[in-house]
Design a protein around this motif. Structure first.
Motif, short mmCIF file in Angstrom:
data_model
loop_
_atom_site.label_atom_id
_atom_site.label_comp_id
_atom_site.label_asym_id
_atom_site.label_seq_id
_atom_site.Cartn_x
_atom_site.Cartn_y
_atom_site.Cartn_z
N TYR A 1 -13.28 -18.17 1.85
CA TYR A 1 -12.00 -18.84 1.35
C TYR A 1 -12.04 -20.21 2.05
O TYR A 1 -11.76 -21.15 1.32
CB TYR A 1 -10.89 -18.25 1.69
CG TYR A 1 -9.45 -18.89 1.28
CD1 TYR A 1 -9.26 -18.94 -0.16
CD2 TYR A 1 -8.77 -19.69 2.23
CE1 TYR A 1 -8.24 -19.57 -0.75
CE2 TYR A 1 -7.61 -20.33 1.47
CZ TYR A 1 -7.29 -19.99 0.03
OH TYR A 1 -6.32 -20.91 -0.24
N THR A 2 -12.19 -20.39 3.26
CA THR A 2 -12.15 -21.74 3.78
C THR A 2 -13.25 -22.60 3.36
O THR A 2 -12.82 -23.80 3.11
CB THR A 2 -12.37 -21.55 5.40
OG1 THR A 2 -11.44 -20.51 6.18
CG2 THR A 2 -12.16 -22.96 6.21
N SER A 3 -14.36 -22.12 2.86
CA SER A 3 -15.26 -22.86 2.15
C SER A 3 -14.90 -23.35 0.90
O SER A 3 -15.24 -24.65 0.73
CB SER A 3 -16.52 -22.33 2.20
OG SER A 3 -17.28 -21.84 3.37
N LEU A 4 -14.12 -22.46 0.23
CA LEU A 4 -13.91 -22.87 -1.24
C LEU A 4 -12.80 -24.13 -0.97
O LEU A 4 -12.82 -24.95 -1.73
CB LEU A 4 -13.29 -21.74 -1.77
CG LEU A 4 -13.95 -20.48 -2.37
CD1 LEU A 4 -13.27 -19.41 -2.88
CD2 LEU A 4 -14.72 -21.15 -3.85
N GLU A 5 -11.75 -23.74 0.01
CA GLU A 5 -10.86 -24.75 0.31
C GLU A 5 -11.43 -26.13 0.44
O GLU A 5 -11.06 -26.96 -0.08
CB GLU A 5 -9.92 -24.20 1.11
CG GLU A 5 -8.60 -25.16 1.38
CD GLU A 5 -7.83 -24.42 2.74
OE1 GLU A 5 -6.66 -25.04 2.73
OE2 GLU A 5 -8.22 -23.71 3.37
N LYS A 6 -12.45 -26.09 1.40
CA LYS A 6 -13.10 -27.40 1.67
C LYS A 6 -13.43 -27.89 0.49
O LYS A 6 -13.51 -29.40 0.03
CB LYS A 6 -14.11 -27.10 2.82
CG LYS A 6 -15.03 -28.56 2.99
CD LYS A 6 -16.10 -27.86 3.71
CE LYS A 6 -17.10 -29.44 4.17
NZ LYS A 6 -18.32 -29.17 4.58
#
Length: 836
Positions: free
Chosen positions: A356-361
């Protein structure tokens, strides 16, 4: 037709009432075993304990809760009422492991009950929160009324069952698992994980001493003996400083009073002074030995009890009898499996967080969020557009993008994105990746991770949990040897009766009701009987006394007439073992045989007797002497040696004899602190009238006799040997005030028995370092550690003169914590020493 009807009726009864009784009993037995009495191997808890802990976890906010409230909360899960819940809760609280308590929770040492539930409080301990709960790894089931969920078992990451112990009686079986030490259990789990051998033994909150020689790994058929710690305050007072497991101070006092009333021990008074520490004072009656009383307290009261462990647990929904060793292995493997499951769950959560953090980035860095500003017909079109925008970046991700991921992104507030925000996301992703690597490493090295987990438990919760019960090998105490002789035994020599009820006859001795009595009659019959009201032995009793089994020193001298041949014989014999109530004929067995002379000699004395022959016989010399020392000591069944073939008129004592036995050989058993004749331990020498010298590490000495029932504290003795008042003793001791070692040579000048005398300067911290009675002692002194060790030798006889036993002595050297002293072997006496 009638037979068919009867068969149908019998079948109806069997499937009806009888069948129901059969099924109901099995159901009841299974319920008691599985749901009430026997703990589960997974978490070591009975259902009521598990439900209490679960209820407390639901209530947990870090503060104490009233026990009444905890009981009420637990009743949502446990269908057996508040009394059973309250008792189980107090029992767990008193173990001081999973539950922190506040208020009066009773005392397992004294048997005092806890205060009412409304007055006392409790909360889960930090240890409990760490080892017993994890919602993610817990298996759940519906509670008894279907309203709530409760754990099937708690995810216990510790061998709790062995730490707490358990006891329960079910239908057809029972369980009794003794408590073990927290630190030792952790250490054993670590050793097991490392593939090393381990042993675990019981440890009790109440302290005391335990003999685990027959523990048998806690399996059925094993047994442990537990003793209270008893110390001698002075020659008239003993203090009991602990109680055995399962015994209270009040029940212990009752057992002492009962033993005194029954004549087993003899005391003046017993006082329970227990407060912070156990202290039961026993005042001795006048003339009673403290050592014998200590033995009698162990033999006849609850100062010593025997416990039979029986490790039965529920494994795979069935009761199973196992050893504590296997129980620890199962628990450790269970802990390792739970740690693995927690790591796997953590890894899944970290991977989800990374995704999810990678998607957010990407969402912000690639400005995909601008799709929210585009004019799409429906919300589904927006989601589709965002999903399409992610297509070029899907290779950077570890799994497919799901609709829920996009919905979660769209819920974030649209705001101006600075470069700093992207850097922050990069840092977050980097941190998550490091955590993932660590978790993966821990999974690959799961055993090491489990070892570190147990080591951490010791570090965080091990303080103050050291072993309380001393493991010790107990000596066997024979009740006959320590029971008080308070029974008067009477004898009617002519009629041949002995007994405690013959008060009109002659008093024989005082004995105990556990003693055996050996008797000899004029007809040459020997018999051993128990002490009783009245026992017939045989007419004309010659001698009777308390029988000591395996006594090889008491020697019987006897001269008798063989009724068949008319020849007189003499014999000397011991009686070491017999069959009670059996008659033994000590003559040749002929009719009219009779005993002319009989004597009992405690140390093998051999007297001289005067024999007067019948005046009508043809012998020239009508008087002659016979010395029993000319005879060898043989078995009781021997015929003896011929003395004279002529008729004998009388045989009388002419001269008392001296012992024909060598002095008694004595050994000191340094395991039990006992003197013995069975060649156990250190040989002390051959004793006739000599005494024993004991020197203690506190700088005192004591001269004592050779009574075998004495007790000695092995840990306090630095020298024990046969006492020779002419021997010169050399001693080195620490003068704690001046921080120096002093040396002195002296002789023992006192002769009082059973009194301690101090031969060093009395002060706190002073102690004896070395003492010897060698004529030319050489003291080897080692100082320093490792490669810097320095050794010197002192010829003590050349350093100081012989002085009085009260003298302070001369300075030998300054004190150092690294000093070690020992006496050099005798062969080194001729070698040169550094200091003469």
């Amino acid at each position: 037709m009638a037979k068919e009807t009867k068969r149908e009726l019998d079948l109806t009864i069997e499937t009806g009432v009888q069948g129901q009784y059969k099924n109901w009993f099995l159901d009841y037995a299974s319920y008691v075993i599985l749901e009430r009495a026997v703990p589960a191997v997974e978490d070591g808890l009975k259902p009521v304990q598990r439900r209490i802990l679960h209820a407390m976890k639901e209530m947990d906010d870090g503060r104490f809760n009233k026990v009444a409230n905890i009981i009420g909360q637990s009743m949502q899960y446990h269908p057996h009422g508040d009394a059973s819940i309250g008792d189980a809760l107090v029992n767990m609280g008193q173990k001081d492991l999973l539950i922190e308590t506040q208020g009066n929770w009773g005392d397992v040492r004294t048997g005092d009950d806890a205060a009412a539930p409304r007055y006392i409080e409790a909360r889960l301990s930090k240890l409990a929160l760490e080892i017993a709960f994890n919602h993610k790894t817990t298996e759940w089931q519906v509670s008894y009324d279907g309203r709530k969920n409760e754990p099937v078992t708690l995810p216990m990451k510790f061998p709790l069952l062995l730490a707490q112990g358990a006891e329960g009686i079910a239908v057809g079986l029972s369980t009794k698992i003794l408590p073990h030490n927290f630190l030792e259990l952790c250490d054993a789990s670590i050793k097991y994980l490392k593939g090393k051998k381990f042993e675990i033994f019981p440890d009790f909150q109440t302290g005391g001493m335990v003999d685990i020689s027959n523990y048998n790994h806690g399996k059925r058929g094993g047994k442990v003996k537990v003793r209270a710690e008893i110390e001698e305050v002075d020659k008239k007072t003993l203090v009991i400083k602990s109680v055995p497991y399962g015994v209270t101070t009040s029940s212990l006092v009752d057992s002492i009073v009962k033993a005194n009333d029954n004549g087993k021990i003899k005391i003046k008074k017993v006082t329970d002074g227990t407060a912070k520490d156990v202290a039961i004072y026993v005042e001795l009656a006048s003339g009673i030995s403290p050592d014998i009383t200590i033995d009698a307290l162990y033999a006849f009261t609850d100062c010593e009890i025997s416990i039979s462990p029986n490790a039965c647990v529920i494994v795979d929904n069935k009761p199973r009898f196992i050893s504590v060793t296997e129980l620890l292995q199962l628990s450790t493997e269970k802990t390792k499996g739970l740690l693995q499951r927690e790591l796997e769950i953590k890894l899944q959560e970290l991977e989800a967080k990374w995704h999810y953090t990678s998607l957010e980035k990407i969402f912000f860095e690639e400005k995909i969020y601008k799709e929210l500003e585009e004019k799409h017909k429906t919300w589904d079109d927006v989601i589709a557009a965002i999903d399409k925008a992610f297509i070029p970046f899907k290779k950077k991700l570890k799994r497919e993008i799901e609709r829920e991921d996009i919905l979660k992104l769209t819920e974030k507030p649209v705001r101006r994105i600075y470069r700093l925000d992207i850097n922050e996301l990069n840092e977050q992703i980097k941190g998550i990746e490091e955590e993932i690597n660590q978790v993966q490493f821990d999974l690959e090295h799961l055993t090491d991770f489990a070892v570190a987990y147990f080591e951490n438990l010791v570090k965080k919760y091990g303080k103050g949990r050291e072993r309380k019960t001393e493991i010790k090998l107990f000596d066997t105490i024979l009740a006959k040897q320590v029971v008080i002789a308070n029974t008067k035994l009477y004898v009617n020599y002519t009629e041949g009766f002995i007994g405690t009820s013959l008060k009109k006859d002659e008093l024989l001795c005082e004995c105990s009701d556990l003693d055996d009595i050996i008797c000899f009659t004029k007809a040459g019959i020997m018999k051993v009987v128990k002490v009783a009201d009245k026992v017939f032995i045989g007419k004309d009793i010659l001698h009777a006394e308390v029988f000591l089994k395996n006594d090889e020193r008491t020697t019987y001298n006897m001269m008798y007439l063989d009724g068949k041949s008319g020849v007189s014989y003499a014999k000397r014999f011991n009686v070491t073992g017999i069959t009670r109530d059996k008659e033994y004929d000590l003559t040749k067995g002929s009719e009219k045989s009779k005993v002319y002379y009989f004597s009992a000699n405690p140390n093998g004395e051999a007297e001289v007797v005067k024999i007067v022959l019948s005046p009508n016989c043809s012998a020239r010399n009508k008087e002659l002497e016979f010395d029993f020392s000319d005879l060898e000591i043989k078995g009781r069944g021997s015929n003896g040696n011929q003395v004279v073939k002529y008729p004998v008129r009388t045989v009388k004592l002419k001269e008392r004899g001296k012992s024909t036995l060598e002095g008694r050989k004595l050994w000191f058993d340094d395991k039990f602190g006992r003197l013995n004749t069975e060649e156990k331990g250190q040989f002390l020498g051959v004793f006739e009238n000599e005494n024993i010298l004991i020197i203690f590490n506190d700088g005192s000495y004591e001269i004592t006799d050779t009574e075998l029932l004495q007790r000695f504290d092995v840990d306090k003795i630095v020298l024990i040997e046969q006492f020779d008042p002419e021997k010169i003793l050399s001693a080195v001791y620490l003068d704690n005030e001046k921080q120096q070692f002093n040396v002195k040579r002296f002789k023992i000048e006192t002769t009082t028995l059973h009194n301690k005398f101090y031969f060093i300067k009395e002060a706190e911290g002073n102690r004896v370092e070395a003492v010897t009675s060698d004529e030319t002692p050489i003291l080897q002194v080692h100082t320093g550690r490792g490669s810097s060790i320095r050794s010197v030798k002192f010829k003590i006889a050349n350093l100081v003169e012989v002085m009085g036993w009260k003298a302070i002595g001369a300075k030998l050297m300054d004190f150092s914590k690294t000093v070690e002293m020992e006496w050099a072997p005798k062969q080194d006496a001729e070698q040169p020493s550094l200091f003469e």
